[in-house]
Write a protein that holds these residues in place. Structure first.
Motif, mmCIF file in Angstrom:
data_model
loop_
_atom_site.group_PDB
_atom_site.id
_atom_site.type_symbol
_atom_site.label_atom_id
_atom_site.label_comp_id
_atom_site.label_asym_id
_atom_site.label_seq_id
_atom_site.Cartn_x
_atom_site.Cartn_y
_atom_site.Cartn_z
ATOM 1 N N GLN A 105 0.845 -1.189 0.000
ATOM 2 C CA GLN A 105 0.000 0.000 0.000
ATOM 3 C C GLN A 105 0.881 1.240 0.000
ATOM 4 N N HIS A 140 0.349 5.891 -0.215
ATOM 5 C CA HIS A 140 -0.599 7.003 -0.284
ATOM 6 C C HIS A 140 -0.316 7.841 -1.513
ATOM 7 N N GLN A 191 -5.417 6.101 -0.729
ATOM 8 C CA GLN A 191 -4.739 4.850 -0.409
ATOM 9 C C GLN A 191 -4.807 3.894 -1.595
ATOM 10 N N SER A 236 -3.682 0.146 -3.074
ATOM 11 C CA SER A 236 -3.275 -1.194 -2.670
ATOM 12 C C SER A 236 -2.933 -2.016 -3.904
#
Length: 314
Positions: A148, A150, A156, A158
Motif C-alpha cells: 500500500q 498514499h 490509499q 493497494s
C-alpha cells in the motif's frame, strides 16, 4: 477572484513530464503535461522534461521533436535541458551494478507467453537455476514489497500480494534496460521530488517505491491524475490511435485540460494569451481540485469544440 489554496508552496520542488516518443501528444498526454506543470509552478518549483526513449523498438522517428514543439506551442516551457534516456546508459549500468553488488540480480529465461500461462505474475522459476547473465533477461530479487502507499490524488492505493512480491525485470533479454530501473535511476539523478502522471501507472509505482528503498534513496511524492478514456477501461493512447492535439490553435484544448483538472475555467479565458491562460491556471490550481477518480470519460459535444467529461468511479 483567485481561489488559490492557502497551503504554502513546497520548498525545492522538482517535477517532471516524461513522455515516450512513440507518437504525437494527444489529449490524455496534454492533461499529464499540464497537470505536472501546474503542480510544479504553483509550488514555485522547477518543471523538467525527460524523453523516455529507452525502448527503442517503440520510438517513432521525429516524435521527440514533435512533442517538444507541441509543448512550446502550449506555453509549457521546461526549466532545464531536456534529458533523453538513450543518452544515459552509463547511469543505468551503474545502477544495475549496485544491485549486482548486493547479489540481488539473477538471469531469467522465461518467456512472456510462459508467464502469461501461469497467471501473468512471475513466480520465481529461474531464481535458483544459476543461468548465465550474459544475453539473458535480468530480474531483481524483491526485498521491499510494497502493498500500500498514499497517493496525493487517489488516496490509499493497494496492490496484490503476488504483484508486490514479484521479482520484476530490470533488464530485458534484448539488452535494453527495463522501464522500472531507468525511471527510478532518472528520478534519483535529477532530484525529482514530485511525480504527477496518469493513473495507469498506479501499480508500477509500488515497484518503483520498492526500488527507491533498495537503492537507499528517498522516493518522490506521487499524484496520479485521472485517465482520459473514450469509454470505461479504454484510455486515450498512442497505441489506440488517439488523435494528436493541434499546435496551430492550442487554446481550446488547453482550456479543456484546465476543466479536466477541476479548475472550472470560464469560456472567455480563451480570449487571453497562452501565457495569461497559464498564469490564471497556476493561480487557481490545487491538487485538492483534481477529481478523485481513476478515469474521466470524454465525449464530443456536437454543438461545441469542447469535450464533455463524465467522472467514473475508481
Amino acid at each position: 477572484m483567485s481561489t488559490t489554496a492557502v497551503t504554502a508552496p513546497v520548498r525545492n520542488y522538482r517535477g517532471r513530464f516524461a513522455p515516450s516518443p512513440s507518437g504525437p501528444l494527444h489529449f490524455g498526454s496534454l492533461v499529464a503535461a499540464v497537470g505536472s506543470y501546474l503542480d510544479a509552478k504553483s509550488n514555485q518549483g522547477s518543471w523538467l522534461v525527460r524523453i523516455e526513449d529507452i525502448d527503442t523498438t517503440r520510438v517513432v522517428e521525429g516524435a521527440a521533436n514533435d512533442i517538444l514543439t507541441t509543448l512550446e506551442a502550449y506555453g509549457l516551457h521546461w526549466d532545464e535541458e531536456v534529458v533523453y534516456q538513450t543518452q544515459r546508459h552509463d547511469l543505468y549500468a551503474h545502477t544495475l551494478d549496485k544491485l549486482k553488488n548486493q547479489q540481488l540480480i539473477y538471469a531469467c529465461h522465461c518467456s512472456r507467453k510462459q508467464i502469461k500461462a501461469l497467471g501473468g505474475i512471475y513466480q520465481g522459476h529461474c531464481r535458483h537455476l544459476n543461468h548465465s547473465q550474459a544475453h539473458s533477461a535480468l530480474r531483481l530479487i524483491q526485498q521491499h514489497p510494497i502493498y500500500q502507499y498514499h497517493d496525493l490524488i487517489q488516496g490509499q492505493v493497494s496492490v496484490t500480494r503476488d504483484l508486490a512480491h514479484e521479482d520484476y525485470l530490470i533488464k530485458r533479454s534484448d539488452g535494453l534496460f527495463a522501464y522500472q530501473l531507468v525511471v527510478v535511476a532518472d528520478d534519483i539523478e535529477q532530484g525529482i521530488t514530485h511525480v504527477v502522471r496518469g493513473a495507469d501507472l498506479l501499480e508500477p509505482t509500488a515497484r518503483q517505491l520498492s526500488l527507491f528503498k533498495q537503492l537507499n534513496n528517498a522516493a518522490p511524492q506521487y499524484a496520479h491524475l485521472p485517465l482520459a478514456v473514450a469509454k470505461p477501461g479504454f484510455k486515450l493512447s498512442k497505441q489506440n490511435y488517439a488523435p494528436a492535439i493541434v499546435k496551430d490553435n492550442p487554446k481550446p484544448a488547453l482550456l479543456s485540460a484546465f476543466e479536466f483538472l477541476g479548475l472550472a475555467p470560464q469560456p472567455a479565458l480563451v480570449e487571453l494569451s497562452i501565457d495569461k491562460m497559464l498564469s490564471w491556471a497556476i493561480d487557481n490550481y490545487s491538487l485538492e481540485k483534481v477529481p478523485k477518480v481513476a478515469e474521466i470519460q470524454i465525449s464530443q459535444n456536437s454543438h461545441s469544440q469542447s469535450p464533455l467529461f463524465t467522472h467514473l468511479n475508481k
